[in-house]
Design a protein around this motif. Structure first.
Motif, PDB file in Angstrom:
ATOM      1  N   TRP A  50     -48.481  57.977  50.990  1.00  0.00           N
ATOM      2  CA  TRP A  50     -47.353  58.892  51.165  1.00  0.00           C
ATOM      3  C   TRP A  50     -46.897  58.771  52.615  1.00  0.00           C
ATOM      4  CZ3 TRP A  50     -45.055  62.038  47.411  1.00  0.00           C
ATOM      5  CH2 TRP A  50     -45.673  61.995  46.155  1.00  0.00           C
ATOM      6  N   ILE A  51     -45.658  58.327  52.805  1.00  0.00           N
ATOM      7  CA  ILE A  51     -45.125  58.058  54.142  1.00  0.00           C
ATOM      8  C   ILE A  51     -43.941  58.983  54.402  1.00  0.00           C
ATOM      9  CG2 ILE A  51     -44.065  56.316  55.625  1.00  0.00           C
ATOM     10  CD1 ILE A  51     -45.546  54.176  54.088  1.00  0.00           C
ATOM     11  N   HIS A  52     -43.959  59.636  55.576  1.00  0.00           N
ATOM     12  CA  HIS A  52     -42.915  60.616  55.871  1.00  0.00           C
ATOM     13  C   HIS A  52     -42.342  60.422  57.273  1.00  0.00           C
ATOM     14  CE1 HIS A  52     -45.116  62.619  52.559  1.00  0.00           C
ATOM     15  NE2 HIS A  52     -43.893  62.980  52.224  1.00  0.00           N
ATOM     16  N   THR A  53     -41.025  60.532  57.353  1.00  0.00           N
ATOM     17  CA  THR A  53     -40.334  60.415  58.636  1.00  0.00           C
ATOM     18  C   THR A  53     -40.161  61.801  59.256  1.00  0.00           C
ATOM     19  OG1 THR A  53     -38.183  60.589  57.528  1.00  0.00           O
ATOM     20  CG2 THR A  53     -39.069  58.387  57.890  1.00  0.00           C
ATOM     21  N   ASN A  54     -40.182  61.830  60.580  1.00  0.00           N
ATOM     22  CA  ASN A  54     -40.033  63.097  61.290  1.00  0.00           C
ATOM     23  C   ASN A  54     -38.563  63.420  61.512  1.00  0.00           C
ATOM     24  OD1 ASN A  54     -40.757  65.448  62.750  1.00  0.00           O
ATOM     25  ND2 ASN A  54     -42.569  64.406  63.545  1.00  0.00           N
ATOM     26  N   MET A  55     -38.317  64.571  62.117  1.00  0.00           N
ATOM     27  CA  MET A  55     -36.953  65.081  62.221  1.00  0.00           C
ATOM     28  C   MET A  55     -36.210  64.523  63.431  1.00  0.00           C
ATOM     29  SD  MET A  55     -37.284  68.954  63.699  1.00  0.00           S
ATOM     30  CE  MET A  55     -38.377  69.518  62.413  1.00  0.00           C
ATOM     31  N   LEU A  56     -34.899  64.679  63.396  1.00  0.00           N
ATOM     32  CA  LEU A  56     -34.020  64.360  64.507  1.00  0.00           C
ATOM     33  C   LEU A  56     -33.605  65.667  65.164  1.00  0.00           C
ATOM     34  CD1 LEU A  56     -32.231  62.150  65.953  1.00  0.00           C
ATOM     35  CD2 LEU A  56     -30.452  62.768  64.313  1.00  0.00           C
ATOM     36  N   HIS A  77     -44.763  56.207  48.359  1.00  0.00           N
ATOM     37  CA  HIS A  77     -43.757  57.242  48.115  1.00  0.00           C
ATOM     38  C   HIS A  77     -43.333  57.773  49.472  1.00  0.00           C
ATOM     39  CE1 HIS A  77     -41.397  60.432  46.539  1.00  0.00           C
ATOM     40  NE2 HIS A  77     -41.913  60.430  45.328  1.00  0.00           N
ATOM     41  N   GLY A  78     -42.020  57.806  49.712  1.00  0.00           N
ATOM     42  CA  GLY A  78     -41.536  58.207  51.021  1.00  0.00           C
ATOM     43  C   GLY A  78     -40.439  59.233  50.980  1.00  0.00           C
ATOM     44  N   GLY A  79     -40.145  59.753  52.166  1.00  0.00           N
ATOM     45  CA  GLY A  79     -39.086  60.732  52.352  1.00  0.00           C
ATOM     46  C   GLY A  79     -39.249  61.414  53.686  1.00  0.00           C
ATOM     47  N   GLY A  80     -38.401  62.418  53.931  1.00  0.00           N
ATOM     48  CA  GLY A  80     -38.495  63.188  55.167  1.00  0.00           C
ATOM     49  C   GLY A  80     -39.688  64.127  55.140  1.00  0.00           C
ATOM     50  N   LEU A  81     -40.174  64.461  56.328  1.00  0.00           N
ATOM     51  CA  LEU A  81     -41.338  65.332  56.458  1.00  0.00           C
ATOM     52  C   LEU A  81     -41.100  66.701  55.838  1.00  0.00           C
ATOM     53  CD1 LEU A  81     -44.178  65.159  57.787  1.00  0.00           C
ATOM     54  CD2 LEU A  81     -43.172  66.217  59.824  1.00  0.00           C
ATOM     55  N   ASP A  82     -39.839  67.135  55.781  1.00  0.00           N
ATOM     56  CA  ASP A  82     -39.505  68.438  55.207  1.00  0.00           C
ATOM     57  C   ASP A  82     -39.775  68.500  53.704  1.00  0.00           C
ATOM     58  OD1 ASP A  82     -37.325  66.529  55.146  1.00  0.00           O
ATOM     59  OD2 ASP A  82     -36.100  68.095  54.247  1.00  0.00           O
ATOM     60  N   PHE A 121     -21.869  57.928  51.241  1.00  0.00           N
ATOM     61  CA  PHE A 121     -23.252  57.610  51.606  1.00  0.00           C
ATOM     62  C   PHE A 121     -23.450  56.097  51.686  1.00  0.00           C
ATOM     63  CE2 PHE A 121     -27.495  56.493  49.854  1.00  0.00           C
ATOM     64  CZ  PHE A 121     -28.270  56.907  50.932  1.00  0.00           C
ATOM     65  N   HIS A 122     -22.970  55.394  50.672  1.00  0.00           N
ATOM     66  CA  HIS A 122     -23.115  53.936  50.647  1.00  0.00           C
ATOM     67  C   HIS A 122     -22.373  53.273  51.810  1.00  0.00           C
ATOM     68  CE1 HIS A 122     -24.099  54.010  46.076  1.00  0.00           C
ATOM     69  NE2 HIS A 122     -25.190  54.082  46.815  1.00  0.00           N
ATOM     70  N   GLU A 123     -21.200  53.823  52.152  1.00  0.00           N
ATOM     71  CA  GLU A 123     -20.436  53.260  53.270  1.00  0.00           C
ATOM     72  C   GLU A 123     -21.203  53.395  54.578  1.00  0.00           C
ATOM     73  OE1 GLU A 123     -16.717  55.314  53.119  1.00  0.00           O
ATOM     74  OE2 GLU A 123     -15.856  53.951  51.620  1.00  0.00           O
ATOM     75  N   VAL A 124     -21.801  54.559  54.809  1.00  0.00           N
ATOM     76  CA  VAL A 124     -22.564  54.773  56.042  1.00  0.00           C
ATOM     77  C   VAL A 124     -23.791  53.867  56.076  1.00  0.00           C
ATOM     78  CG1 VAL A 124     -23.944  56.444  57.357  1.00  0.00           C
ATOM     79  CG2 VAL A 124     -21.731  57.120  56.418  1.00  0.00           C
ATOM     80  N   MET A 125     -24.464  53.744  54.932  1.00  0.00           N
ATOM     81  CA  MET A 125     -25.643  52.878  54.883  1.00  0.00           C
ATOM     82  C   MET A 125     -25.254  51.423  55.192  1.00  0.00           C
ATOM     83  SD  MET A 125     -28.315  54.751  54.290  1.00  0.00           S
ATOM     84  CE  MET A 125     -27.470  55.944  55.376  1.00  0.00           C
ATOM     85  N   GLN A 126     -24.125  50.993  54.669  1.00  0.00           N
ATOM     86  CA  GLN A 126     -23.682  49.620  54.920  1.00  0.00           C
ATOM     87  C   GLN A 126     -23.331  49.421  56.390  1.00  0.00           C
ATOM     88  OE1 GLN A 126     -20.209  48.365  52.656  1.00  0.00           O
ATOM     89  NE2 GLN A 126     -20.868  46.241  52.701  1.00  0.00           N
ATOM     90  N   ILE A 127     -22.654  50.399  56.973  1.00  0.00           N
ATOM     91  CA  ILE A 127     -22.289  50.322  58.391  1.00  0.00           C
ATOM     92  C   ILE A 127     -23.535  50.218  59.257  1.00  0.00           C
ATOM     93  CG2 ILE A 127     -21.325  51.685  60.307  1.00  0.00           C
ATOM     94  CD1 ILE A 127     -19.233  52.738  58.267  1.00  0.00           C
ATOM     95  N   CYS A 150     -29.914  59.692  57.790  1.00  0.00           N
ATOM     96  CA  CYS A 150     -29.736  58.313  58.269  1.00  0.00           C
ATOM     97  C   CYS A 150     -31.015  57.803  58.916  1.00  0.00           C
ATOM     98  CB  CYS A 150     -28.590  58.247  59.277  1.00  0.00           C
ATOM     99  SG  CYS A 150     -26.958  58.522  58.559  1.00  0.00           S
ATOM    100  N   ARG A 151     -31.667  58.661  59.690  1.00  0.00           N
ATOM    101  CA  ARG A 151     -32.908  58.226  60.325  1.00  0.00           C
ATOM    102  C   ARG A 151     -33.961  57.872  59.267  1.00  0.00           C
ATOM    103  NH1 ARG A 151     -37.760  60.933  63.858  1.00  0.00           N
ATOM    104  NH2 ARG A 151     -38.515  58.925  64.561  1.00  0.00           N
ATOM    105  N   THR A 152     -34.082  58.711  58.242  1.00  0.00           N
ATOM    106  CA  THR A 152     -35.063  58.447  57.183  1.00  0.00           C
ATOM    107  C   THR A 152     -34.786  57.116  56.498  1.00  0.00           C
ATOM    108  OG1 THR A 152     -35.551  60.774  56.758  1.00  0.00           O
ATOM    109  CG2 THR A 152     -35.896  59.248  54.934  1.00  0.00           C
ATOM    110  N   TYR A 153     -33.522  56.853  56.148  1.00  0.00           N
ATOM    111  CA  TYR A 153     -33.219  55.630  55.391  1.00  0.00           C
ATOM    112  C   TYR A 153     -33.291  54.385  56.268  1.00  0.00           C
ATOM    113  CZ  TYR A 153     -31.955  59.220  52.095  1.00  0.00           C
ATOM    114  OH  TYR A 153     -31.993  60.326  51.286  1.00  0.00           O
TER     115      TYR A 153
END
Length: 487
Positions: free
Chosen positions: A272-278, A242-247, A110-116, A44-47
C-alpha cells in the motif's frame, strides 16, 4: 528477475523488498479522481508520483497493468463519502445539466491536465457507472458472508462484526475503540447498527439523479465499493500495489480492505503506497484560506498568490524534487529555484549530443549510473536521483568547457543514463522546442567563424565571438578545435 527495489508499505509501516506475486507481471491500482470539479494540485502530485512509479517499474522490465478508476457516481459529500448528497448530482442540479455532462466535462479536463504534465495514461481506466453489475454482485457476496445488513433498501457494512474476526484498523494502525471514540454521529445514521458502519448500497431518494435497480430496490453504490469491485475484476483478488493520497488511508482504503477480506478472505494488495499532501507556504491548500490555485492558473500565473506562471515541466520537476511520502510545500521562491535548476539540467542535456570523446577519461559514469539506480531502488527517491543528474550535468558542462575528458565508452553511457532517467523515468521533456536545433545553429556559426579566421578575416571572427558572448555563449579555442558553452 532479480531487483533490489525497496518500497515503503503503509500496511507494515516499513520499507520492504518489492517482490511481485507473478513476476514479471505487476498489478497496480490507484484511486482516480471524482469528476465533479477541476483536478486540483494535490491530485496532480499524486498522479505524477504514481506515474514515476509506473515508469520506473516498466523501465526495470516489469509488465505493469496499471488501473486507475474514474469516480463518476456514488461519492457523497460527507467525510466518509457516504453521507450527504452525491457530489456529481449536486453539481449537475446547480448547473441545470445532466450528471454525465458534468462527468464528461471534468473527465476531459482531467485528461488534458495529465497530458500537459506528461503523465502516461493507465492501462485501464474504468468508471463506477460502467461497473454497477460488479458492485451489486460484490454486495451480494458480502451479505452472504454475514458482514453486511439491509435496512429499508440500503445495505451497510457491519464494522464491529468484522472487527471481531479481523483487524479493521490494520492499515491506519488505529484500534476500533479509538475510532469509535473519535467518530461523531451524523444525521441520517439512525438506521446504521454502528457509528463506523458504511454504505455498500444506498437507497435513492425520488429526486436523486443517478440510480439503478438492485435486489434491494432502486439506489446507487457506496463510494468505497467501486474500487474493490474494479480492482478485483481487472487485477484479481490479490495484486501487488494499491495507491492513492494519504488522506484515503483512514476511511476509503481501510474500507476497501474490509470489503475484500469480507468477500474473499484476502487483503487485496501486498504493498500500500501513499503520497503526502501539498501545502502552500506551510499551510494546507484550501479555498477558505485563499491560498489555492488550479493547474491552469499555475501555468498562466493568473492567481494573486503567484508571482508568475510556470511551465508544466517546471511544475513536474518541482514536484519530483520532493520524495512522494514527504509533504511538499509550495512557495514562489521554491518553484522559481526549481525552474532555474530544470533549465540548467536541460541545457546540459542539450549539449550532450555534440560532446567530443577523448582517448582518455576523467570520469566514471558507471559509478554514477549505479547511484542513480540506488536512488530509485530506495523507495523511488526522486530527489536523490535528481541530485545525481545534476552531477551528470556538471560532467557534461566540464567536458564541454575542456575541464574534463571523457572517452567514447563513458560518453555513450552518459548519454544513455541521462536519456533514461530524465525522459523515461522522470518523464521530463525539453520544452524549449524552438531551441532543439540550437546546437546545430551554433556549430554552423563556429564553422563560419573558423573559416573567417582561416581567411585572416579577424574582424568578422571577433564580431562573431563578441556577438555570441552578448547573448550568453562563450567560445573556447584549443588545439583540438573550437567548442562553445553557455555562460
Amino acid at each position: 528477475m532479480e531487483q533490489n527495489l525497496f518500497v515503503y508499505n503503509t500496511l507494515s509501516r516499513k520499507k520492504e523488498k518489492f517482490e511481485p506475486l507473478n513476476a514479471p507481471h505487476v498489478g497496480m491500482y490507484v484511486c482516480g479522481p471524482t469528476v465533479y470539479s477541476d483536478v486540483h494540485m494535490g491530485n496532480c502530485r499524486t498522479y505524477i508520483s504514481f506515474d514515476l512509479i509506473f515508469r520506473y517499474l516498466t523501465h526495470l522490465g516489469y509488465k505493469v497493468r496499471y488501473v486507475r478508476n474514474v469516480t463518476d457516481a456514488g461519492h457523497l459529500e460527507g467525510d466518509a463519502g457516504d453521507e450527504g448528497e452525491d457530489k456529481i448530482s449536486k453539481k449537475a442540479k446547480l448547473a441545470h445539466l445532466e450528471p454525465m455532462e458534468i462527468v464528461q466535462k471534468y473527465t476531459v479536463g482531467f485528461h488534458e491536465v495529465m497530458q500537459i504534465l506528461n503523465v502516461l495514461p493507465p492501462s485501464i481506466e474504468p468508471t463506477a457507472t460502467g461497473h454497477i453489475i460488479e458492485q451489486i454482485e460484490l454486495v451480494k457476496l458480502i451479505l452472504e458472508k454475514g458482514y453486511a445488513y439491509e435496512v429499508d433498501g440500503s445495505v451497510y457494512f457491519d464494522v464491529e462484526k468484522y472487527n471481531n474476526r479481523q483487524d479493521y484498523g490494520i492499515l491506519s494502525g488505529r484500534n476500533l475503540y479509538d475510532l469509535l471514540t473519535n467518530t461523531r454521529t451524523l444525521g441520517g445514521q439512525d438506521e446504521k447498527h454502528g457509528k463506523l458502519d458504511f454504505a455498500l448500497w444506498i437507497k435513492a431518494k425520488p429526486e436523486h439523479l443517478m440510480k439503478w435497480p438492485s435486489p434491494w430496490g432502486v439506489g446507487f453504490p457506496g463510494w468505497h465499493l467501486e474500487c474493490s469491485a474494479m480492482s478485483n475484476k481487472y487485477l484479481g483478488e490479490q495484486f501487488d500495489i494499491h495507491g492513492g493520497g494519504l488522506d484515503l488511508v483512514p476511511t476509503h482504503h481501510t474500507n476497501e480492505i474490509a470489503q475484500n477480506v469480507a468477500s474473499c478472505g484476502k487483503n487485496p494488495a501486498t504493498y500500500w503506497i501513499h503520497t503526502n499532501m501539498l501545502t502552500v507556504n506551510g499551510q494546507k491548500m484550501s479555498k477558505s484560506l485563499g491560498n489555492s490555485f488550479l493547474p491552469h492558473e499555475l501555468f498562466s500565473g493568473d492567481n494573486a498568490i503567484l508571482n508568475k506562471g510556470y511551465s508544466p515541466m517546471t511544475v513536474r520537476f518541482f514536484m519530483l524534487q520532493a520524495n512522494y511520502r514527504s509533504t511538499l510545500d509550495f512557495g514562489n521562491d521554491a518553484i522559481e529555484a526549481s525552474e532555474k535548476g530544470f533549465k540548467r539540467l536541460m541545457n546540459s542535456y542539450g549539449l550532450l549530443e555534440n560532446l567530443k570523446p577523448s582517448a582518455t577519461t576523467d570520469v566514471d559514469v558507471q559509478a554514477l549510473l549505479e547511484r542513480c539506480y540506488a536512488a530509485m531502488n530506495d523507495d523511488f527517491n526522486s530527489p536523490v536521483l535528481i541530485a545525481e543528474l545534476f552531477e551528470a550535468s556538471r560532467i557534461v558542462n566540464s567536458v564541454q568547457d575542456g575541464k574534463l575528458k571523457i572517452d567514447a565508452g563513458n560518453l555513450e553511457l552518459l548519454k544513455s543514463l541521462m536519456n533514461t532517467f530524465i525522459e523515461d523515468v522522470l518523464g521530463l521533456k525539453n520544452e524549449q522546442a524552438a531551441n532543439d536545433d540550437l546546437p546545430k545553429i551554433l556549430n554552423l556559426i563556429v564553422t563560419l567563424r573558423n573559416e573567417a579566421k582561416t581567411n585572416h578575416d579577424y574582424a568578422t571572427s571577433d564580431k562573431i565571438r563578441n556577438g555570441l558572448q552578448q547573448i550568453g555563449f562563450q567560445l573556447n579555442d584549443s588545439k583540438e578545435g573550437t567548442n562553445w558553452s553557455k555562460i
